[in-house]
Enzyme design. Structure first.
Site, PDB file in Angstrom:
ATOM      1  NE  ARG A   1      -4.340  -1.609   1.522  1.00  0.00           N
ATOM      2  CZ  ARG A   1      -5.327  -2.045   2.271  1.00  0.00           C
ATOM      3  NH1 ARG A   1      -5.266  -1.928   3.576  1.00  0.00           N
ATOM      4  NH2 ARG A   1      -6.392  -2.590   1.713  1.00  0.00           N
TER       5      ARG A   1
ATOM      6  CE  LYS B   1     -23.019 -18.021   4.987  1.00  0.00           C
ATOM      7  NZ  LYS B   1     -23.231 -17.377   6.284  1.00  0.00           N
TER       8      LYS B   1
ATOM      9  N   GLY C   1     -11.375  -9.624  -1.451  1.00  0.00           N
ATOM     10  CA  GLY C   1     -10.298 -10.131  -0.599  1.00  0.00           C
ATOM     11  C   GLY C   1      -9.844 -11.531  -0.977  1.00  0.00           C
TER      12      GLY C   1
ATOM     13  N   GLY D   1     -14.127  -3.648   0.308  1.00  0.00           N
ATOM     14  CA  GLY D   1     -15.486  -3.128   0.409  1.00  0.00           C
ATOM     15  C   GLY D   1     -15.829  -2.096  -0.654  1.00  0.00           C
TER      16      GLY D   1
HETATM   17  P1  ADP Z   1     -14.275 -12.319  -1.953  1.00  0.00           P
HETATM   18  O1  ADP Z   1     -13.564 -12.116  -0.629  1.00  0.00           O
HETATM   19  O2  ADP Z   1     -13.314 -12.376  -3.091  1.00  0.00           O
HETATM   20  O3  ADP Z   1     -15.382 -11.312  -2.168  1.00  0.00           O
HETATM   21  P2  ADP Z   1     -15.994 -14.339  -0.813  1.00  0.00           P
HETATM   22  O4  ADP Z   1     -15.578 -13.905   0.554  1.00  0.00           O
HETATM   23  O5  ADP Z   1     -17.382 -14.044  -1.223  1.00  0.00           O
HETATM   24  O6  ADP Z   1     -14.958 -13.777  -1.904  1.00  0.00           O
HETATM   25  O7  ADP Z   1     -15.833 -15.917  -0.945  1.00  0.00           O
HETATM   26  C1  ADP Z   1     -14.652 -16.615  -0.727  1.00  0.00           C
HETATM   27  C2  ADP Z   1     -14.895 -17.890   0.037  1.00  0.00           C
HETATM   28  O8  ADP Z   1     -15.850 -18.711  -0.600  1.00  0.00           O
HETATM   29  C3  ADP Z   1     -13.623 -18.707   0.117  1.00  0.00           C
HETATM   30  O9  ADP Z   1     -13.204 -18.766   1.461  1.00  0.00           O
HETATM   31  C4  ADP Z   1     -14.021 -20.083  -0.405  1.00  0.00           C
HETATM   32  O10 ADP Z   1     -13.477 -21.143   0.337  1.00  0.00           O
HETATM   33  C5  ADP Z   1     -15.515 -20.056  -0.277  1.00  0.00           C
HETATM   34  N1  ADP Z   1     -16.167 -21.008  -1.184  1.00  0.00           N
HETATM   35  C6  ADP Z   1     -16.046 -21.088  -2.513  1.00  0.00           C
HETATM   36  N2  ADP Z   1     -16.731 -22.140  -3.017  1.00  0.00           N
HETATM   37  C7  ADP Z   1     -17.300 -22.752  -1.953  1.00  0.00           C
HETATM   38  C8  ADP Z   1     -18.122 -23.924  -1.806  1.00  0.00           C
HETATM   39  N3  ADP Z   1     -18.498 -24.649  -2.855  1.00  0.00           N
HETATM   40  N4  ADP Z   1     -18.513 -24.280  -0.552  1.00  0.00           N
HETATM   41  C9  ADP Z   1     -18.105 -23.535   0.503  1.00  0.00           C
HETATM   42  N5  ADP Z   1     -17.357 -22.423   0.437  1.00  0.00           N
HETATM   43  C10 ADP Z   1     -16.949 -22.036  -0.779  1.00  0.00           C
HETATM   44 MG    MG Z   2     -14.080 -12.682   1.393  1.00  0.00          MG
END
Ligand code: ADP
Ligand code: MG
Length: 401
Positions: free
Chosen positions: A41, A202, A359, A382
């Site tokens: 950063r 989710k 992230g 965010g």
């Molecule tokens: P980002 O931080 O890039 O926005 P998210 O926080 O929404 O991404 O999602 C990342 C998480 O989703 C990871 O920790 C990953 O392990 C989980 N994940 C991906 N596919 C699955 C799955 N099929 N079942 C459970 N968790 C999952």
């Molecule tokens: Mg995340």
């Protein structure tokens, strides 16, 4: 996009030599025992700092660190940033124990043109997060111009990101400009066709994002745990997989919206399952009608990945948030890594503009070894997500012409 940049400053203000630029940066760096453990950063801020120094401006760096909640918390001081920043700049960096008032003014008065001062944590003041006009005015009193180079803080309407921008001439810094340009090329004003990939765990955390994207994209691939909720909503038996069953109606509404808007949804056609999330656990590929009650879907299957790669081949622009599987635990990183490498190849060949953020997405792209090959990877967390949701970011709005 029409925001004011540093190139506009001399037109408005004349020669910048000797003028003070109040520069909002993101120095919320990882620290351990009072030492900066990752200077990414700090590096991001260098182009703006150097440009202003070259113009002879005094540079006052304004930043937050951690969450002191308006109190002076010694362990949350920005002082440990001074030394690594001096090393990167190859120049001395002064430190002001307070970001406003006589202390800050005195250090600035004593600074030579082209000099740099780091101001203490802006969140030591309650007025910061409240966007208190009096506090914003105290910040404005320090500078002739304000430069925002912290896109990652632009989703917050705080005094140092929003309030102050209305009080003195305000401009986007070089990193902010680069990020806004990349985001504009991905979603604001992209070359079509545009493909989106949304994965992660989710649906509930990404509802606004999905709704905004089906409105704007030609194709949207849904992967990760959230795809399970969509499969369930279509009547697929997903066994023991992560699923938000109460969101089945919402998932169906998003699918309907996509149909109405002409956005082609790509859902998994095959999956990789295992009975627990453990490295090296026995994993199997399943067609959607072959998922057993004890199976957990942990990655996209090979046919799904192949279809996604073909969708990339048909696209000029890719916008990506969220891994396609539990990439932290091999072999469930396979689809994410394969898709990432394909996107990187197309980008290197000049066939695709690929922008990604989030992230875990950043971690997944690093894991795949392709972060440098994408057009742009946003580490803004965010702010990136809110931008993908189509929400106006107060810190960016304040820089508009
Ligand atoms: P980002 O931080 O890039 O926005 P998210 O926080 O929404 O991404 O999602 C990342 C998480 O989703 C990871 O920790 C990953 O392990 C989980 N994940 C991906 N596919 C699955 C799955 N099929 N079942 C459970 N968790 C999952
Ligand atoms: Mg995340």
């Amino acid at each position: 996009m029409t925001f004011r940049t540093l190139d506009d400053a001399p037109k408005d203000l004349g020669d910048l030599a000797g003028k003070t630029a109040l520069v909002r940066v993101d120095f919320n760096v990882p620290m351990e025992d009072g030492r900066v453990t990752d200077d990414t950063r700090l590096r991001v801020a260098l182009p703006t700092i150097n440009k202003l120094r070259d113009a002879g401006a005094k540079v006052a760096l304004l930043a937050h660190f951690d969450r002191p909640k308006g109190e002076r918390v010694p362990s949350m001081s920005l002082k440990p940033v001074v030394e690594p920043l001096e090393t990167l700049l190859g120049a001395p960096v002064r430190f002001a124990e307070d970001c406003v008032g006589d202390e800050a003014k005195a250090v600035l008065a004593d600074l030579d043109p082209g000099g740099v001062v780091l101001l203490e944590n802006v969140r030591f003041h309650k007025g910061e997060e409240k966007n208190d006009p009096a506090f914003a005015q105290q910040l404005a009193d320090l500078g002739d111009l304000y430069v925002n180079d912290a896109f990652s803080a632009a989703h917050r309407a705080h005094a140092s990101t929003e309030g102050v921008a209305h009080l003195i001439p305000a401009y986007a810094g070089e990193s902010m400009r680069r990020e806004l340009d990349a985001l504009d090329a991905a979603l604001g004003n992209p070359q079509k066709p545009v493909l989106g990939i949304v994965g992660g765990s989710k649906v509930s955390t990404k509802l606004d994002l999905l709704q905004n994207l089906v409105d704007k994209l030609d194709r949207l691939a849904i992967g990760g745990g959230m795809a399970n909720t969509f499969l369930h909503a279509q009547g697929v038996d997903i066994g023991g997989s992560l699923c938000e069953k109460d969101l089945a109606d919402t998932a169906r509404a998003i699918m309907e919206e996509a149909r109405a808007k002409g956005c082609e949804l790509l859902l998994p056609v095959d999956v990789v399952v295992a009975q627990e999330i453990k490295p090296g656990v026995e994993a199997g590929v399943r067609a959607l009608d072959r998922i057993a009650p004890e199976d957990k879907i942990l990655d996209a299957g090979p046919e799904t990945t192949a279809r996604l790669k073909r969708a990339m081949d048909l696209s000029k622009t890719l916008i990506w948030n969220g891994p396609l599987g539990v990439f932290e635990v091999p072999p469930f990183d396979t689809a994410t890594v394969e898709a990432a490498r394909h996107a990187a190849e197309l980008t290197k060949a000049g066939k695709l503009v690929a922008v990604a953020g989030g992230g875990d997405t950043v971690a997944a792209l690093n894991h795949a070894g392709v972060s440098d090959d994408m057009t742009f990877v946003s580490t803004a967390g965010g702010a990136f997500l809110e931008w993908m949701e189509g929400k106006p970011l107060p810190g960016v709005e304040a820089l508009k012409r």
